[in-house]
Design a protein around this motif. Structure first.
Motif, PDB file in Angstrom:
ATOM      1  N   TYR A  49       0.839  -1.228  -0.002  1.00 28.99           N
ATOM      2  CA  TYR A  49       0.047  -0.009   0.242  1.00 28.99           C
ATOM      3  C   TYR A  49       0.701   1.269  -0.210  1.00 28.99           C
ATOM      4  O   TYR A  49       1.781   1.431   0.952  1.00 28.99           O
ATOM      5  N   PHE A  50       0.304   2.127  -1.057  1.00 29.89           N
ATOM      6  CA  PHE A  50       1.154   3.509  -1.059  1.00 29.89           C
ATOM      7  C   PHE A  50       0.292   4.515  -0.293  1.00 29.89           C
ATOM      8  O   PHE A  50      -0.599   4.347  -0.497  1.00 29.89           O
ATOM      9  N   TYR A  51       1.008   5.328   0.464  1.00 30.33           N
ATOM     10  CA  TYR A  51       0.103   6.155   1.223  1.00 30.33           C
ATOM     11  C   TYR A  51       1.023   7.596   1.474  1.00 30.33           C
ATOM     12  O   TYR A  51       2.158   7.733   0.960  1.00 30.33           O
ATOM     13  N   PRO A  52       0.399   8.805   1.334  1.00 30.47           N
ATOM     14  CA  PRO A  52       0.873  10.032   1.270  1.00 30.47           C
ATOM     15  C   PRO A  52       2.160  10.308   2.406  1.00 30.47           C
ATOM     16  O   PRO A  52       3.251  10.597   1.930  1.00 30.47           O
ATOM     17  N   LYS A  53       1.851  10.494   3.798  1.00 26.26           N
ATOM     18  CA  LYS A  53       2.659  10.851   4.687  1.00 26.26           C
ATOM     19  C   LYS A  53       2.440  10.336   6.242  1.00 26.26           C
ATOM     20  O   LYS A  53       1.398  10.127   6.665  1.00 26.26           O
ATOM     21  N   ASP A  54       3.657   9.654   6.589  1.00 24.00           N
ATOM     22  CA  ASP A  54       3.590   9.108   8.175  1.00 24.00           C
ATOM     23  C   ASP A  54       2.884  10.521   9.205  1.00 24.00           C
ATOM     24  O   ASP A  54       3.226  11.793   8.951  1.00 24.00           O
ATOM     25  N   GLU A  55       2.241   9.970   9.973  1.00 23.55           N
ATOM     26  CA  GLU A  55       1.771  10.880  11.094  1.00 23.55           C
ATOM     27  C   GLU A  55       0.640  11.862  10.416  1.00 23.55           C
ATOM     28  O   GLU A  55       0.181  12.665  11.384  1.00 23.55           O
ATOM     29  N   THR A  56       0.063  11.671   9.485  1.00 24.76           N
ATOM     30  CA  THR A  56      -1.029  12.537   9.109  1.00 24.76           C
ATOM     31  C   THR A  56      -2.349  11.671   9.406  1.00 24.76           C
ATOM     32  O   THR A  56      -2.309  10.393   9.624  1.00 24.76           O
ATOM     33  N   ASN A  57      -3.720  12.460   9.514  1.00 26.51           N
ATOM     34  CA  ASN A  57      -4.558  11.887  10.214  1.00 26.51           C
ATOM     35  C   ASN A  57      -5.062  10.528   9.373  1.00 26.51           C
ATOM     36  O   ASN A  57      -5.103   9.464  10.100  1.00 26.51           O
ATOM     37  N   VAL A 118       1.435   5.219  -9.491  1.00 23.56           N
ATOM     38  CA  VAL A 118       0.345   5.687  -8.512  1.00 23.56           C
ATOM     39  C   VAL A 118       0.024   7.184  -8.811  1.00 23.56           C
ATOM     40  O   VAL A 118       0.904   7.926  -8.741  1.00 23.56           O
ATOM     41  N   PRO A 119      -1.229   7.481  -9.091  1.00 27.68           N
ATOM     42  CA  PRO A 119      -1.631   8.642  -9.387  1.00 27.68           C
ATOM     43  C   PRO A 119      -1.449   9.603  -8.043  1.00 27.68           C
ATOM     44  O   PRO A 119      -1.684   9.444  -7.031  1.00 27.68           O
ATOM     45  N   LYS A 120      -1.451  11.072  -8.403  1.00 32.28           N
ATOM     46  CA  LYS A 120      -1.501  12.079  -7.474  1.00 32.28           C
ATOM     47  C   LYS A 120      -2.898  12.781  -7.566  1.00 32.28           C
ATOM     48  O   LYS A 120      -3.602  12.889  -8.936  1.00 32.28           O
ATOM     49  N   THR A 121      -3.153  13.418  -6.474  1.00 33.30           N
ATOM     50  CA  THR A 121      -4.272  14.310  -6.823  1.00 33.30           C
ATOM     51  C   THR A 121      -3.856  15.694  -6.411  1.00 33.30           C
ATOM     52  O   THR A 121      -3.404  16.049  -5.289  1.00 33.30           O
ATOM     53  N   PHE A 122      -3.740  16.468  -7.573  1.00 30.11           N
ATOM     54  CA  PHE A 122      -2.817  17.578  -7.393  1.00 30.11           C
ATOM     55  C   PHE A 122      -1.615  17.484  -6.846  1.00 30.11           C
ATOM     56  O   PHE A 122      -0.798  16.895  -7.496  1.00 30.11           O
ATOM     57  N   VAL A 123      -1.240  17.957  -5.862  1.00 28.99           N
ATOM     58  CA  VAL A 123       0.043  17.836  -5.148  1.00 28.99           C
ATOM     59  C   VAL A 123       0.042  16.611  -4.125  1.00 28.99           C
ATOM     60  O   VAL A 123       1.029  16.337  -3.671  1.00 28.99           O
ATOM     61  N   ILE A 124      -0.988  16.185  -3.761  1.00 30.83           N
ATOM     62  CA  ILE A 124      -1.134  14.938  -2.791  1.00 30.83           C
ATOM     63  C   ILE A 124      -0.837  13.618  -3.363  1.00 30.83           C
ATOM     64  O   ILE A 124      -1.399  13.407  -4.463  1.00 30.83           O
ATOM     65  N   PRO A 125       0.516  12.924  -2.888  1.00 24.32           N
ATOM     66  CA  PRO A 125       0.590  11.442  -3.593  1.00 24.32           C
ATOM     67  C   PRO A 125      -0.747  10.868  -3.200  1.00 24.32           C
ATOM     68  O   PRO A 125      -1.419  10.710  -2.235  1.00 24.32           O
ATOM     69  N   GLY A 126      -0.926   9.847  -4.261  1.00 23.89           N
ATOM     70  CA  GLY A 126      -2.076   9.010  -3.997  1.00 23.89           C
ATOM     71  C   GLY A 126      -2.021   7.761  -3.113  1.00 23.89           C
ATOM     72  O   GLY A 126      -0.972   7.399  -2.484  1.00 23.89           O
ATOM     73  N   ARG A 127      -3.115   7.382  -2.587  1.00 27.72           N
ATOM     74  CA  ARG A 127      -3.215   5.931  -1.681  1.00 27.72           C
ATOM     75  C   ARG A 127      -3.906   4.936  -2.622  1.00 27.72           C
ATOM     76  O   ARG A 127      -4.912   4.909  -2.775  1.00 27.72           O
TER      77      ARG A 127
END
Length: 163
Positions: A49-57, A118-127
């Motif tokens: 699983y690809f996720y944007p960033k550690d410790e985000t909600n 893995v696509p991005k949504t604007f500047v946010i890396p995809g999940r």
């Protein structure tokens, strides 16, 4: 038009889909050790699983949901692997802070993210989550930036179908 989509963060590289083989890659895990995917292919199913960033909600809820269902993943013999662009130290802290019993891989240049398309949504890396069989073939994929916990239920359902 393509330049416009690239400006928005959309990749022209096609995303890996169900039925595709995953690419070979190696990255550093949360302990600073090199993890080579070719060493585990052929041995067990994989949940990547690809996720944007550690410790985000949402990312924290997703990781903790994988943690809370970890015994179910073990029951299916699956190896759970989380990948983000965070560095090794961030992953170590994230894994320790939330008692995550699975592998986190650091992809600081987003090279593996790009390999998978893995696509991005604007500047946010995809999940995006990929369920991969023992042969390295994607049997299920799930893409949802907002619903981190659903990545776990989708993964478990796909693993159950593989039995």
């Amino acid at each position: 038009m393509t330049a416009f989509f690239q400006l928005l963060g959309f990749s022209s590289q096609s995303q890996i889909k169900t039925g595709d083989k995953i690419p070979a890659f190696s990255l550093q895990d949360q302990d600073g050790k090199t993890f080579d995917i070719t060493r585990v292919l052929g041995k067990q199913p994989l949940v990547i699983y690809f996720y944007p960033k550690d410790e985000t909600n949402v990312c924290t809820r997703e990781a903790c949901s994988f943690r809370d269902s970890f015994q179910d993943f073990q029951k299916y013999g699956a190896l759970v692997i989380g990948i983000s662009s965070d560095n090794v130290a961030s992953h170590k802290h994230f894994a320790t802070h939330h008692k995550l019993p699975f592998t986190l891989l650091s992809d600081p240049k987003n090279e593996v993210r790009k390999l998978f398309g893995v696509p991005k949504t604007f500047v946010i890396p995809g999940r995006v989550t990929y369920i991969v069989d023992k042969n390295g073939v994607v049997v299920h994929e799930f893409n949802s930036l907002r619903d981190g916990e659903k990545h776990v239920t989708e993964s478990l359902a796909a693993l159950k179908k593989m039995q």
